[in-house]
Design an enzyme around this catalytic site. Structure first.
Site, PDB file in Angstrom:
ATOM      1  N   PHE A  74       0.868  -1.109  -0.239  1.00  0.00           N
ATOM      2  CA  PHE A  74      -0.013   0.040  -0.068  1.00  0.00           C
ATOM      3  C   PHE A  74       0.733   1.319   0.119  1.00  0.00           C
ATOM      4  O   PHE A  74       1.925   1.203   0.852  1.00  0.00           O
ATOM      5  CB  PHE A  74      -0.994   0.061   1.216  1.00  0.00           C
ATOM      6  N   HIS A  85      -5.547  32.262   2.917  1.00  0.00           N
ATOM      7  CA  HIS A  85      -6.667  32.963   4.080  1.00  0.00           C
ATOM      8  C   HIS A  85      -7.694  32.136   4.024  1.00  0.00           C
ATOM      9  O   HIS A  85      -9.082  32.465   3.828  1.00  0.00           O
ATOM     10  CB  HIS A  85      -6.608  34.272   3.764  1.00  0.00           C
ATOM     11  N   HIS A  89      -5.702  29.859  10.127  1.00  0.00           N
ATOM     12  CA  HIS A  89      -4.640  30.410   9.552  1.00  0.00           C
ATOM     13  C   HIS A  89      -3.879  31.422  10.228  1.00  0.00           C
ATOM     14  O   HIS A  89      -4.598  32.210  11.121  1.00  0.00           O
ATOM     15  CB  HIS A  89      -4.696  30.546   8.080  1.00  0.00           C
ATOM     16  N   ASP A  91      -2.465  35.447   9.664  1.00  0.00           N
ATOM     17  CA  ASP A  91      -2.113  36.478   8.820  1.00  0.00           C
ATOM     18  C   ASP A  91      -0.761  36.985   9.050  1.00  0.00           C
ATOM     19  O   ASP A  91      -0.403  37.352  10.264  1.00  0.00           O
ATOM     20  CB  ASP A  91      -2.974  37.718   9.005  1.00  0.00           C
ATOM     21  N   HIS A  95       0.327  40.809   5.036  1.00  0.00           N
ATOM     22  CA  HIS A  95      -1.017  40.784   4.426  1.00  0.00           C
ATOM     23  C   HIS A  95      -1.514  42.114   3.945  1.00  0.00           C
ATOM     24  O   HIS A  95      -2.104  42.234   2.837  1.00  0.00           O
ATOM     25  CB  HIS A  95      -1.762  40.127   5.407  1.00  0.00           C
ATOM     26  N   HIS A 218      -6.460  45.193  10.392  1.00  0.00           N
ATOM     27  CA  HIS A 218      -5.596  44.580   9.847  1.00  0.00           C
ATOM     28  C   HIS A 218      -4.413  45.535   9.532  1.00  0.00           C
ATOM     29  O   HIS A 218      -3.092  45.037   9.824  1.00  0.00           O
ATOM     30  CB  HIS A 218      -5.901  44.122   8.303  1.00  0.00           C
TER      31      HIS A 218
END
Ligand code: MN
Length: 270
Positions: A74, A85, A89, A91, A95, A218
Site C-alpha cells: 500500500f 487565508h 490560519h 495572517d 498581508h 489589519h
C-alpha cells in the site's frame, strides 16, 4: 518598540517552575508535558473548510497515488493546494503592510507565548457585528490584571459553534456584506501599541468585523508587524489567563499568511 521575548520566556519559565514545584521528582528536564492539558485550537482542512466567499479556490487534495501498487504494497501520497487565508490560519504582517514580515519571517516569540482570552460571547450573541472595545479590554484587566507585554491576545466570540456552516459563520455569502464579530480599531491599538501584544487571534474569519472593507485592524496590525490568528476553535476551553499558546503556521517564504496548527498548554491543577 515593545519587546515581547523577555516576557514570553519569563512567563514560560514561571509556569515550568510551578509545574516542577513538587520537589520530590528529579528535575532533569525542567519541562513535564504531563503537567499540562493540551487543547487543539485548529479546525481541520478538508472539503468543509470555510473560505472567504470570493476565494478563487478551496482546499484541494488530489491523490498522486492511493492504493495497492503492482507489488501489493500500500502507498498513498497527495498534492494539496489552498488559498493562504482560509481555515485556521495566520495572517502575516505582509498581508496588509508592504514592509511587514512574510509568513516565514514572523518571529517564533510572537507565536509561542502566554495567552489571555477576552470573552465577549454574550455581546456577540446579541450583536453579530460586535467589535471589541477598549472598554472591554479595561473590564478584562479589572477582573484579571493588566495584560502583560508579549501576550497572545485571543478574543472569544463563540462563533466556532457555526463552523463549518459558512453562511452562518460568515453571516452571508456576499463578500461586501458579511456579518460576524471581531476586534475594533481602538481595542487593537490599545492591545498592540500600549500593551505590546505579540499577536491577536480569534474564533471568527477575520481580525476586522464582517462588513469591513477598509480593514483598519489589519492595517494597525501590519504597521506594528503583528501577526493575526484567524478561525481558531476551542477557545471556550481556555482560562482567561495562564495558558501558553503555540501557534505554528506553515513556513511559506514570501507568504502573506498560511495554514496554522495552534495549540494551547494549560497547567493542570495540582
Ligand atoms: Mn487572514
Amino acid at each position: 518598540m515593545i519587546m515581547n521575548k523577555p516576557f514570553a520566556l519569563a512567563g514560560a519559565a514561571a509556569l515550568m517552575l510551578a509545574a516542577c514545584g513538587g520537589g520530590a521528582e528529579p528535575a532533569a528536564t525542567g519541562f513535564d508535558l504531563n503537567s499540562y492539558e493540551i487543547v487543539d485550537l485548529s479546525h481541520g482542512y478538508g472539503p468543509e473548510t470555510v473560505y472567504w466567499p470570493n476565494a478563487p479556490t478551496r482546499f484541494e487534495k488530489t491523490p498522486i497515488f492511493e492504493g495497492e501498487r503492482d507489488d501489493g504494497m500500500f502507498y498513498s501520497a497527495f498534492t494539496i493546494s489552498t488559498p493562504e487565508h482560509g481555515g485556521t490560519h495566520m495572517d502575516a504582517p505582509y498581508h496588509f503592510d508592504p514592509d511587514g514580515d512574510y509568513a516565514a519571517d514572523v518571529p517564533l516569540t510572537r507565536l509561542i507565548a502566554p495567552a489571555v482570552v477576552i470573552d465577549v460571547t454574550d455581546k456577540a450573541a446579541a450583536d453579530r457585528l460586535y467589535r471589541l472595545t477598549a472598554e472591554d479590554v479595561a473590564a478584562f484587566e479589572k477582573a484579571n490584571g493588566e495584560i502583560p507585554a508579549g501576550a497572545i491576545v485571543l478574543m472569544r466570540t463563540g462563533w466556532s459553534k457555526f463552523w463549518p456552516d459558512a453562511e452562518a459563520y460568515l453571516g452571508g455569502s456576499d463578500p461586501a456584506a458579511l456579518a460576524f464579530p471581531s476586534f475594533g480599531p481602538d481595542a487593537a491599538r490599545m492591545l498592540i501599541e500600549e500593551r505590546g501584544a505579540a499577536a491577536l487571534g480569534l474564533d471568527t474569519g477575520s481580525t476586522d468585523y464582517g462588513p469591513s472593507q477598509d480593514f483598519p485592524v489589519h492595517r494597525i496590525m501590519g504597521a506594528a508587524n503583528t501577526p493575526g490568528l484567524e478561525n481558531l476553535t476551542n477557545l471556550d476551553r481556555l482560562p482567561a489567563t495562564g495558558a501558553i499558546v503555540i501557534a505554528l503556521p506553515m513556513k511559506i517564504e514570501g507568504g502573506s499568511g498560511g495554514p496554522l496548527r495552534a495549540i494551547a498548554l494549560i497547567p493542570k491543577a495540582k
